[in-house]
Motif scaffolding. Structure first.
Motif, PDB file in Angstrom:
ATOM      1  N   GLY A 285      42.590  40.829  39.297  1.00 11.34           N
ATOM      2  CA  GLY A 285      42.168  42.263  38.829  1.00 11.34           C
ATOM      3  C   GLY A 285      40.854  42.860  38.924  1.00 11.34           C
ATOM      4  O   GLY A 285      40.528  43.704  38.343  1.00 11.34           O
ATOM      5  N   GLU A 286      40.079  42.154  39.664  1.00 13.13           N
ATOM      6  CA  GLU A 286      38.747  42.182  39.903  1.00 13.13           C
ATOM      7  C   GLU A 286      38.504  43.264  41.179  1.00 13.13           C
ATOM      8  O   GLU A 286      39.115  43.149  42.188  1.00 13.13           O
ATOM      9  CB  GLU A 286      37.940  40.953  40.086  1.00 13.13           C
ATOM     10  CG  GLU A 286      37.856  39.872  38.796  1.00 13.13           C
ATOM     11  CD  GLU A 286      37.155  40.694  37.796  1.00 13.13           C
ATOM     12  OE1 GLU A 286      36.334  41.406  37.926  1.00 13.13           O
ATOM     13  OE2 GLU A 286      37.097  39.924  36.523  1.00 13.13           O
ATOM     14  N   PHE A 287      37.113  43.950  40.873  1.00 16.20           N
ATOM     15  CA  PHE A 287      36.745  44.590  42.265  1.00 16.20           C
ATOM     16  C   PHE A 287      36.285  43.671  43.320  1.00 16.20           C
ATOM     17  O   PHE A 287      35.637  42.683  42.810  1.00 16.20           O
ATOM     18  CB  PHE A 287      35.614  45.696  41.910  1.00 16.20           C
ATOM     19  CG  PHE A 287      36.273  46.865  41.092  1.00 16.20           C
ATOM     20  CD1 PHE A 287      36.918  47.910  41.648  1.00 16.20           C
ATOM     21  CD2 PHE A 287      35.941  46.984  39.607  1.00 16.20           C
ATOM     22  CE1 PHE A 287      37.339  48.866  41.072  1.00 16.20           C
ATOM     23  CE2 PHE A 287      36.456  48.108  39.121  1.00 16.20           C
ATOM     24  CZ  PHE A 287      37.068  49.074  39.828  1.00 16.20           C
ATOM     25  N   ILE A 288      36.517  43.865  44.468  1.00 15.28           N
ATOM     26  CA  ILE A 288      35.830  42.728  45.575  1.00 15.28           C
ATOM     27  C   ILE A 288      35.062  43.740  46.511  1.00 15.28           C
ATOM     28  O   ILE A 288      35.282  45.150  46.632  1.00 15.28           O
ATOM     29  CB  ILE A 288      36.885  42.138  46.263  1.00 15.28           C
ATOM     30  CG1 ILE A 288      38.180  42.998  46.922  1.00 15.28           C
ATOM     31  CG2 ILE A 288      37.599  41.498  45.350  1.00 15.28           C
ATOM     32  CD1 ILE A 288      39.133  42.344  47.693  1.00 15.28           C
ATOM     33  N   GLU A 289      34.274  43.161  47.257  1.00 13.55           N
ATOM     34  CA  GLU A 289      33.917  43.882  48.223  1.00 13.55           C
ATOM     35  C   GLU A 289      34.627  44.236  49.376  1.00 13.55           C
ATOM     36  O   GLU A 289      35.551  43.274  49.835  1.00 13.55           O
ATOM     37  CB  GLU A 289      32.618  43.067  48.882  1.00 13.55           C
ATOM     38  CG  GLU A 289      31.382  42.840  47.919  1.00 13.55           C
ATOM     39  CD  GLU A 289      30.973  44.117  47.440  1.00 13.55           C
ATOM     40  OE1 GLU A 289      30.723  45.007  48.305  1.00 13.55           O
ATOM     41  OE2 GLU A 289      30.281  44.117  46.359  1.00 13.55           O
ATOM     42  N   GLY A 290      34.514  45.066  50.368  1.00 14.54           N
ATOM     43  CA  GLY A 290      35.249  45.504  51.609  1.00 14.54           C
ATOM     44  C   GLY A 290      35.128  47.005  51.650  1.00 14.54           C
ATOM     45  O   GLY A 290      35.019  47.859  50.728  1.00 14.54           O
ATOM     46  N   ASP A 291      35.414  47.303  53.094  1.00 17.76           N
ATOM     47  CA  ASP A 291      35.579  48.897  53.360  1.00 17.76           C
ATOM     48  C   ASP A 291      36.822  49.516  53.179  1.00 17.76           C
ATOM     49  O   ASP A 291      37.784  49.003  53.887  1.00 17.76           O
ATOM     50  CB  ASP A 291      34.978  48.754  54.850  1.00 17.76           C
ATOM     51  CG  ASP A 291      34.955  50.380  55.108  1.00 17.76           C
ATOM     52  OD1 ASP A 291      35.519  51.304  54.562  1.00 17.76           O
ATOM     53  OD2 ASP A 291      34.451  50.479  56.328  1.00 17.76           O
ATOM     54  N   PRO A 292      37.110  50.238  52.101  1.00 23.05           N
ATOM     55  CA  PRO A 292      38.492  50.707  51.845  1.00 23.05           C
ATOM     56  C   PRO A 292      39.051  51.454  53.184  1.00 23.05           C
ATOM     57  O   PRO A 292      40.401  51.512  53.285  1.00 23.05           O
ATOM     58  CB  PRO A 292      38.399  51.713  50.706  1.00 23.05           C
ATOM     59  CG  PRO A 292      37.024  51.146  49.971  1.00 23.05           C
ATOM     60  CD  PRO A 292      36.282  50.611  51.057  1.00 23.05           C
ATOM     61  N   ASN A 293      38.053  52.021  53.909  1.00 23.94           N
ATOM     62  CA  ASN A 293      38.631  52.673  55.121  1.00 23.94           C
ATOM     63  C   ASN A 293      39.281  51.900  56.048  1.00 23.94           C
ATOM     64  O   ASN A 293      40.074  52.410  57.176  1.00 23.94           O
ATOM     65  CB  ASN A 293      37.592  53.644  55.819  1.00 23.94           C
ATOM     66  CG  ASN A 293      36.824  54.494  54.884  1.00 23.94           C
ATOM     67  OD1 ASN A 293      37.670  55.242  54.122  1.00 23.94           O
ATOM     68  ND2 ASN A 293      35.757  54.754  54.477  1.00 23.94           N
ATOM     69  N   LEU A 294      39.043  50.724  56.243  1.00 23.06           N
ATOM     70  CA  LEU A 294      39.568  49.787  57.148  1.00 23.06           C
ATOM     71  C   LEU A 294      40.743  48.932  56.654  1.00 23.06           C
ATOM     72  O   LEU A 294      41.294  48.188  57.315  1.00 23.06           O
ATOM     73  CB  LEU A 294      38.364  48.790  57.543  1.00 23.06           C
ATOM     74  CG  LEU A 294      37.299  49.470  58.299  1.00 23.06           C
ATOM     75  CD1 LEU A 294      36.031  47.986  58.661  1.00 23.06           C
ATOM     76  CD2 LEU A 294      37.563  50.082  59.565  1.00 23.06           C
ATOM     77  N   PHE A 295      40.931  49.165  55.356  1.00 23.53           N
ATOM     78  CA  PHE A 295      42.181  48.562  54.787  1.00 23.53           C
ATOM     79  C   PHE A 295      43.328  48.950  55.057  1.00 23.53           C
ATOM     80  O   PHE A 295      43.544  50.343  55.224  1.00 23.53           O
ATOM     81  CB  PHE A 295      42.208  48.390  53.276  1.00 23.53           C
ATOM     82  CG  PHE A 295      43.126  47.617  52.601  1.00 23.53           C
ATOM     83  CD1 PHE A 295      43.205  46.526  52.383  1.00 23.53           C
ATOM     84  CD2 PHE A 295      44.190  48.604  52.089  1.00 23.53           C
ATOM     85  CE1 PHE A 295      44.298  45.876  51.530  1.00 23.53           C
ATOM     86  CE2 PHE A 295      45.419  47.615  51.513  1.00 23.53           C
ATOM     87  CZ  PHE A 295      45.488  46.420  51.298  1.00 23.53           C
ATOM     88  N   ASP A 296      44.317  48.071  55.560  1.00 26.87           N
ATOM     89  CA  ASP A 296      45.998  48.708  56.042  1.00 26.87           C
ATOM     90  C   ASP A 296      46.644  47.698  55.378  1.00 26.87           C
ATOM     91  O   ASP A 296      46.992  46.578  55.630  1.00 26.87           O
ATOM     92  CB  ASP A 296      45.882  48.409  57.560  1.00 26.87           C
ATOM     93  CG  ASP A 296      47.180  49.125  58.210  1.00 26.87           C
ATOM     94  OD1 ASP A 296      48.102  48.873  57.258  1.00 26.87           O
ATOM     95  OD2 ASP A 296      47.033  49.698  59.184  1.00 26.87           O
ATOM     96  N   GLU A 297      47.187  48.187  54.375  1.00 27.69           N
ATOM     97  CA  GLU A 297      48.396  47.559  53.476  1.00 27.69           C
ATOM     98  C   GLU A 297      49.535  46.981  54.394  1.00 27.69           C
ATOM     99  O   GLU A 297      49.905  45.867  54.130  1.00 27.69           O
ATOM    100  CB  GLU A 297      48.979  48.256  52.539  1.00 27.69           C
ATOM    101  CG  GLU A 297      49.836  47.946  51.564  1.00 27.69           C
ATOM    102  CD  GLU A 297      51.416  47.772  51.783  1.00 27.69           C
ATOM    103  OE1 GLU A 297      52.226  46.738  51.501  1.00 27.69           O
ATOM    104  OE2 GLU A 297      51.615  48.654  52.617  1.00 27.69           O
TER     105      GLU A 297
END
Length: 263
Positions: free
Chosen positions: A84-96
């Motif tokens: 449930g924690e925030f993590i580093e990463g680029d949301p624009n590159l995330f693909d569920e």
């Protein structure tokens, strides 16, 4: 005889040449159109997120206005679903979808009530702020089985992370028009604002009720009318919501932030 052979050879060569040219044209078109397709998909996503957050009315409906409103009010953040924690990463590159197919980035579910088989370790949520810069709502992506296929959508919650602002499904589905596809009906979507995901014990209690919600019943605040003639799709929506707002979904994040933890 030789004339026939020559005619046949020419025909084969001609057909081959036509196929080759057509294949080249299709490939060129696909490459050239891909950026436009990606841009349209992103615009549609931003539109649905704004609708889930009740911000779409701030736009004039044009792509420029939608993009500007999204940029002004919405912040995409990545979270680890287990902690449930925030993590580093680029949301624009995330693909569920890509992550859920990657065994190194997803896990096989034991209690798969949403019917998705595998769940990505991470997720992107959308934090919505008001003009004063305070958190006004949070939009959570959801995915789960309907009658024929997976259905994708967004749930906008008020800053208490319990009260529903909107439930918005995308048009990317294979549900039966007039039945399961009623999740796209504005009249059904209008039933959601003000409903609660959790009960007083912080248990996921939201559900669609076959035959309609009975006014005055003690669980009315957690209930929404089912989809007439589409029981399986309605059950899929209930299970999807209960999964994503349960322990395997967003509940660890919500537990950490529901008492004003988001700034």
């Amino acid at each position: 005889m030789s004339a026939n052979k020559e005619t046949f050879s020419r025909t084969v060569i001609f057909v081959f040449a036509v196929c080759l040219v057509c294949a080249a044209l299709v490939s060129i078109s696909a490459v050239q159109l891909k950026p436009l397709q990606v841009a349209n998909k992103l615009l549609d996503q931003q539109t649905k997120i704004l609708e889930a957050a009740s911000l779409l009315e701030k736009t004039d409906g044009t792509s420029k206005s939608i993009k500007a409103t999204y940029a002004q009010y919405v912040e995409a953040r990545m979270i680890d679903l287990d902690s449930g924690e925030f993590i580093e990463g680029d949301p624009n590159l995330f693909d569920e979808r890509r992550n859920s197919r990657d065994v190194t980035k997803s896990e096989k579910l034991e209690n798969d009530i949403a019917g998705i088989s595998r769940r990505s370790h991470d997720a992107v949520i959308y934090i919505v702020k008001n003009d004063a810069g305070n958190v006004d709502a949070v939009v959570f992506p959801i995915v789960g089985s309907g009658l024929w296929d997976l259905m994708y959508g967004f749930v906008g919650l008020e800053s208490d992370l319990n009260t529903v602002r909107n439930v918005i499904y995308t048009a990317e589905m294979k549900e039966t028009p007039g039945l399961g596809a009623e999740v796209l009906n504005p009249k059904w979507k209008a039933l959601w604002p003000g409903k609660k995901i959790y009960n007083d014990n912080f248990d996921v209690a939201v559900q669609l009720v076959k035959g309609g919600v009975k006014p005055g019943n003690p669980n009315e605040i957690n209930q929404v009318d089912g989809l007439s003639g589409a029981t399986l799709t309605a059950n899929g929506v209930t299970n999807t919501l209960r999964f994503w707002f349960g322990e395997q979904g967003y509940k660890p994040f919500i537990a950490k932030n529901r008492d004003g933890g988001l700034k």
